[in-house]
Design a protein around this motif. Sequence first.
Motif, PDB file in Angstrom:
ATOM      1  N   UNK A  27       0.817  -1.225   0.000  1.00  0.00           N
ATOM      2  CA  UNK A  27       0.000   0.000   0.000  1.00  0.00           C
ATOM      3  C   UNK A  27       0.845   1.266   0.000  1.00  0.00           C
ATOM      4  N   UNK A  28       2.000   1.248   0.675  1.00  0.00           N
ATOM      5  CA  UNK A  28       2.804   2.475   0.706  1.00  0.00           C
ATOM      6  C   UNK A  28       3.324   2.845  -0.672  1.00  0.00           C
ATOM      7  N   UNK A  29       3.595   1.837  -1.508  1.00  0.00           N
ATOM      8  CA  UNK A  29       4.109   2.114  -2.851  1.00  0.00           C
ATOM      9  C   UNK A  29       3.070   2.775  -3.747  1.00  0.00           C
ATOM     10  N   UNK A  30       1.815   2.736  -3.337  1.00  0.00           N
ATOM     11  CA  UNK A  30       0.756   3.369  -4.131  1.00  0.00           C
ATOM     12  C   UNK A  30       0.436   4.783  -3.660  1.00  0.00           C
ATOM     13  N   UNK A  31       1.077   5.214  -2.586  1.00  0.00           N
ATOM     14  CA  UNK A  31       0.786   6.528  -1.995  1.00  0.00           C
ATOM     15  C   UNK A  31       1.902   7.478  -2.418  1.00  0.00           C
ATOM     16  N   UNK A  32       1.673   8.191  -3.518  1.00  0.00           N
ATOM     17  CA  UNK A  32       2.727   8.912  -4.217  1.00  0.00           C
ATOM     18  C   UNK A  32       2.635  10.416  -3.977  1.00  0.00           C
ATOM     19  N   UNK A  33       3.753  10.987  -3.571  1.00  0.00           N
ATOM     20  CA  UNK A  33       3.901  12.439  -3.528  1.00  0.00           C
ATOM     21  C   UNK A  33       4.333  12.860  -4.934  1.00  0.00           C
ATOM     22  N   UNK A  34       3.387  13.365  -5.708  1.00  0.00           N
ATOM     23  CA  UNK A  34       3.668  13.633  -7.121  1.00  0.00           C
ATOM     24  C   UNK A  34       4.221  15.038  -7.336  1.00  0.00           C
ATOM     25  N   UNK A  35       4.398  15.401  -8.611  1.00  0.00           N
ATOM     26  CA  UNK A  35       5.028  16.676  -8.944  1.00  0.00           C
ATOM     27  C   UNK A  35       4.237  17.870  -8.401  1.00  0.00           C
ATOM     28  N   UNK A  36       2.914  17.782  -8.443  1.00  0.00           N
ATOM     29  CA  UNK A  36       2.083  18.882  -7.941  1.00  0.00           C
ATOM     30  C   UNK A  36       2.255  19.034  -6.435  1.00  0.00           C
ATOM     31  N   UNK A  37       2.213  17.923  -5.711  1.00  0.00           N
ATOM     32  CA  UNK A  37       2.368  17.962  -4.257  1.00  0.00           C
ATOM     33  C   UNK A  37       3.764  18.433  -3.867  1.00  0.00           C
ATOM     34  N   UNK A  38       4.780  17.972  -4.583  1.00  0.00           N
ATOM     35  CA  UNK A  38       6.141  18.415  -4.291  1.00  0.00           C
ATOM     36  C   UNK A  38       6.271  19.912  -4.563  1.00  0.00           C
ATOM     37  N   UNK A  39       5.633  20.390  -5.615  1.00  0.00           N
ATOM     38  CA  UNK A  39       5.640  21.821  -5.898  1.00  0.00           C
ATOM     39  C   UNK A  39       5.004  22.629  -4.784  1.00  0.00           C
ATOM     40  N   UNK A  40       3.925  22.096  -4.200  1.00  0.00           N
ATOM     41  CA  UNK A  40       3.274  22.790  -3.081  1.00  0.00           C
ATOM     42  C   UNK A  40       4.194  22.857  -1.878  1.00  0.00           C
ATOM     43  N   UNK A  41       4.942  21.786  -1.616  1.00  0.00           N
ATOM     44  CA  UNK A  41       5.896  21.809  -0.511  1.00  0.00           C
ATOM     45  C   UNK A  41       7.009  22.820  -0.778  1.00  0.00           C
ATOM     46  N   UNK A  42       7.524  22.819  -2.010  1.00  0.00           N
ATOM     47  CA  UNK A  42       8.627  23.737  -2.327  1.00  0.00           C
ATOM     48  C   UNK A  42       8.199  25.200  -2.221  1.00  0.00           C
ATOM     49  N   UNK A  43       6.920  25.464  -2.459  1.00  0.00           N
ATOM     50  CA  UNK A  43       6.421  26.838  -2.408  1.00  0.00           C
ATOM     51  C   UNK A  43       6.169  27.321  -0.985  1.00  0.00           C
ATOM     52  N   UNK A  44       6.202  26.407  -0.013  1.00  0.00           N
ATOM     53  CA  UNK A  44       5.877  26.761   1.379  1.00  0.00           C
ATOM     54  C   UNK A  44       7.154  27.076   2.140  1.00  0.00           C
ATOM     55  N   UNK A  45       7.215  28.264   2.716  1.00  0.00           N
ATOM     56  CA  UNK A  45       8.432  28.677   3.402  1.00  0.00           C
ATOM     57  C   UNK A  45       8.739  27.801   4.609  1.00  0.00           C
ATOM     58  N   UNK A  46       7.710  27.279   5.278  1.00  0.00           N
ATOM     59  CA  UNK A  46       7.971  26.466   6.471  1.00  0.00           C
ATOM     60  C   UNK A  46       8.191  24.993   6.144  1.00  0.00           C
ATOM     61  N   UNK A  47       8.246  24.639   4.859  1.00  0.00           N
ATOM     62  CA  UNK A  47       8.547  23.269   4.462  1.00  0.00           C
ATOM     63  C   UNK A  47       9.933  23.174   3.827  1.00  0.00           C
ATOM     64  N   UNK A  48      10.784  24.149   4.133  1.00  0.00           N
ATOM     65  CA  UNK A  48      12.106  24.185   3.496  1.00  0.00           C
ATOM     66  C   UNK A  48      12.912  22.917   3.771  1.00  0.00           C
ATOM     67  N   UNK A  49      12.984  22.510   5.040  1.00  0.00           N
ATOM     68  CA  UNK A  49      13.743  21.309   5.366  1.00  0.00           C
ATOM     69  C   UNK A  49      13.175  20.090   4.652  1.00  0.00           C
TER      70      UNK A  49
END
Length: 318
Positions: free
Chosen positions: A195-217
Amino acid sequence: MTEVRRIVVDTDTGIDDAHTLLYLAGRADAEIAAITSVFGNCVEPDAARNIGYVTRLLGLDVPIARGASAPLTGTAHIAGYVHGKDGLGDVGYERPLPDVTGESAAELLVRLGREHPGELDLLALGPLTNLGLALRLDPELFTRYRSVVLMGGSGPYAPPGTLLMVDANINNDPEAAEAVFAAPRRELVMVGVNVTATTILDEVAIGALRAASNARFATEILDAYLDFYQEEWGRRVIPLHDPLAAGILLDPGFATAWMEGPVNVRTNGFMSRARLMRTHDGLPPAFPYRAAPPTKVVTAVDSARFVADFVDVLTRGN
């Protein structure tokens, strides 16, 4: 009023383990009660250093105990090619060893279970060596925890022709894993690679993290992980292995299907997996297997809802 789950985290602090600590710290219904280190994604001293780095980053002051540097038998397999040599993508953080309790991880797990019976949940994110050692000290250990949730295993036997991701946490210490699945417990939940292999942090979600100042780490440590998984799927995306286990501990509704029954650790001569002794359609396997107490095995998840929650928690406040 939301119930707060007090969670002891056993971790081989790689990239998705660090993400899990961030996720737990950001959930109003979770309190990290203690953290123990184990080898796996990196060598154990680096796992301890990474615990210290993340807890300092979060301002967490919790008991930390150092654990196993190798499996119960055999030699450690270290996944530096996935998480970077230091476990956090080799970004170059200063990571002094944290202050520790002076107990071994196994001793801390036993002590906390006895001091707080039925009050704590145990979340195991790495090889199960510390849990195996703790069971040697207290065979009734899991009956003292409200639940034990582990990221590992491969679920029931998959339909013929289906290939699964490596079951690394089980393969890294099959002897300890066998002891875990045989132990008496209140509740043992297996969140496996099925099940974990089907739970994907995709390009859109990664972009949202990169855009958030408090998600830098959270995004600084991603590149090594993305480099590895791009060879699996041809895209720079990652599975949320460990965070999903934490999510299901806090909200079992992220799991949309379960099966329950005995789990055995099986080997094909090259690799070991923890399997629910059922086929994909619920039938027993075509060979004898060892009896074991029932384990709750996740067989399907609402990946979209979990990924959305994960991103929301890590970007909250932006």
